[in-house]
Every structure is written in structure tokens, then in C-alpha cells.
Design a protein around this motif. Structure first.
Motif: not given
Length: 279
Positions: A1-6, A14-26, A193-199
Motif C-alpha cells: 500500500m502507498k499513500l497517494s499524494v493528491i 475529487a476522483k483521486q481522493f475518493v479512490e485513495s480513501l477506498r483503497i487505503t482509508g487515507f 498500517k497497510t493491508l499486508e500488516g506493514e507500518w
């Protein structure tokens, strides 16, 4: 997982922001409208407040949850047994606020709330119709006139090395609310915390505004938007002697807003506050 910078000003932000929330919660926004000088001034003024004994004149009200929460009554994260190493002040426009700090902190409250409302509108615009159909009302309407949106001024004091075993500045947790808006703190330590358990470390750079979805958005969306686990780790070496301040705005619906068949906003909040041990 990577935190998107928008880029907030981008045509498809708006599209990038919502996609990032959907995938990562951040999501991380740059070129945002939050004023850096105002936030820096708030950090300096509230550091002086936390360093003073005057903070004890504003001890929190258990019924209304406004005011100063000393470290002795700090939260214990859900699933943990040791209190976080922090103290904080709950700011509501209707609550008690030191007069000398009122103008700046309420100015920031208004600015952050305005941006948060826009971001909720982005979510409404960009999420699938079947998810939208599950909302009891448009997301911006859930917070319209809400008296529950909370601005927390957080102070993580310097560490002595004699802290309770297992104690950290903020143990791994998820937020309760719809969205959290967080300008960069004055020192690093936030991890996701990523979906794979990495911080992953969240950059401590004021150019980045950090937004995460909370449990209430997860509940209202039937799990479409995750509520991602995050924490604030203890510093090491010379950084142990440094305080850390942060300024999260927790966007809360009006109490009677229906989140799901199981919960209103109020029933969900009360359940979580009991789990945290603050009521």
C-alpha cells in the motif's frame, strides 16, 4: 500500500481522493487551503498552555466531553490495556476555551470544517450509486449544524524513559468519526498500517494534509470505505526530549443521523467512548 499524494487544485482531485480513501482509508492533499502560519501559531500558543498549570482550570466535563483531559485519564485504545502517553484539549465552539486562545482555534475549526464538508461532497460525487443508495442522506447533510464535530489539540509530552511498559504515544487504533482532517504535526511519529500488516511513516511536512476515513463512514458505506489502523510511535534518542503536538478535526454527524440498520451516530459514538474508557 502507498499513500497517494493528491494536488487539491487538480481537475480530477475529487476522483483521486475518493479512490485513495477506498483503497487505503487515507489520502494526502497538497496545495490545500489550510493556513500554515495559523497552525504554527496554534502549536506555539497551545504548547505554552500545556506547559502551564492553568490547564487544570479547564478539566474536562464527563457529560459534555469538552475541556482538558490530563494524561491520567487519557484514552486506552480499543484492545489495549495501557493508556496512551498524551494529554489533550477538546475544542467545541460551544465549549470552554481559554480566552487568549479562542480566536485562532475557532478560526481554524471553521476553516477545517469547511474543507471537510467539501471533501465529504467529493465522496458523495465519486462513490458508486449503490453505495450512495445506502446513505440515509447525503454525507454533507449528516454534519450540517452538527454540534459534535470535535477539534482535539493533542500534546504528547517528552518521554522520561520511565513510562509504563507497553505504553506508546497513541496505540494502534481506528477513528470513530466520518473523516479526520490532520495538518502535519510539529514532529514525526504517525504511522499507517497497510493491508499486508506493514507500518508506513506518514511524512511530517506541512505541505501535506492527511485525511482518513473513520468507523462511521465505514459503517454508513457498508464497509466500502475502510477505517485504517494508525498509531503514533515513541521517539528515540534525542527526540525523546521533544514534545509533539497535532490538531485533528474529527468530523461527526448529528446524533440522530442513521448510519446503518444497527446504529445512529449517537449510539455508535457512545459504544466507542465506553470501549475507550472515557465514559
Amino acid at each position: 500500500m502507498k499513500l497517494s499524494v493528491i494536488d487539491y487544485r487538480a481537475a480530477d482531485s475529487a476522483k483521486q481522493f475518493v479512490e485513495s480513501l477506498r483503497i487505503t482509508g487515507f489520502a494526502v492533499l497538497t496545495n490545500h487551503p489550510i493556513n500554515q502560519q495559523l497552525v504554527n501559531r496554534i502549536y506555539a500558543d497551545w504548547q505554552a498552555f500545556f506547559n502551564s498549570q492553568g490547564k487544570l482550570d479547564y478539566l474536562f466535563n464527563p457529560q459534555t466531553q469538552d475541556g482538558f483531559f490530563p494524561s491520567e485519564v487519557s484514552e486506552t485504545a480499543k484492545g489495549h490495556s495501557v493508556k496512551d502517553i498524551k494529554e489533550y484539549f477538546h475544542v467545541y465552539p460551544w465549549g470552554r476555551i481559554p480566552e487568549s486562545l479562542r480566536q485562532d482555534i475557532l478560526g481554524y475549526y471553521d476553516d477545517a470544517n469547511r474543507l471537510a464538508t467539501e471533501l465529504l461532497d467529493w465522496v458523495d460525487q465519486e462513490c458508486p450509486e449503490e453505495i450512495m443508495a445506502g446513505f440515509s442522506m447525503p454525507l454533507p447533510e449528516m454534519i450540517l449544524g452538527s454540534q459534535k464535530t470535535l477539534l482535539r489539540v493533542l500534546h504528547y509530552p517528552p518521554l522520561s524513559g520511565n513510562e509504563e511498559i507497553g505504553a506508546v504515544r497513541a496505540a494502534a487504533h481506528e477513528d470513530i468519526n466520518l473523516l479526520t482532517i490532520l495538518p502535519a504535526a510539529n514532529n514525526p511519529g504517525l504511522q499507517v498500517k497497510t493491508l499486508e500488516g506493514e507500518w508506513l511513516d506518514v511524512p511530517c511536512d506541512f505541505g501535506n494534509l492527511i485525511i482518513n476515513s473513520g468507523d462511521m463512514l465505514k459503517e454508513a458505506s457498508g464497509g466500502y470505505f475502510p477505517s485504517t489502523t494508525h498509531r503514533v510511535i515513541n521517539p528515540k534518542g534525542a527526540d525523546m526530549a521533544k514534545s509533539r503536538l497535532s490538531l485533528p478535526l474529527f468530523l461527526h454527524p448529528k446524533p440522530n443521523v442513521v448510519l446503518s440498520e444497527r446504529h445512529t451516530a449517537n449510539s455508535y459514538l457512545q459504544e466507542r467512548l465506553r470501549e475507550l474508557g472515557v465514559i
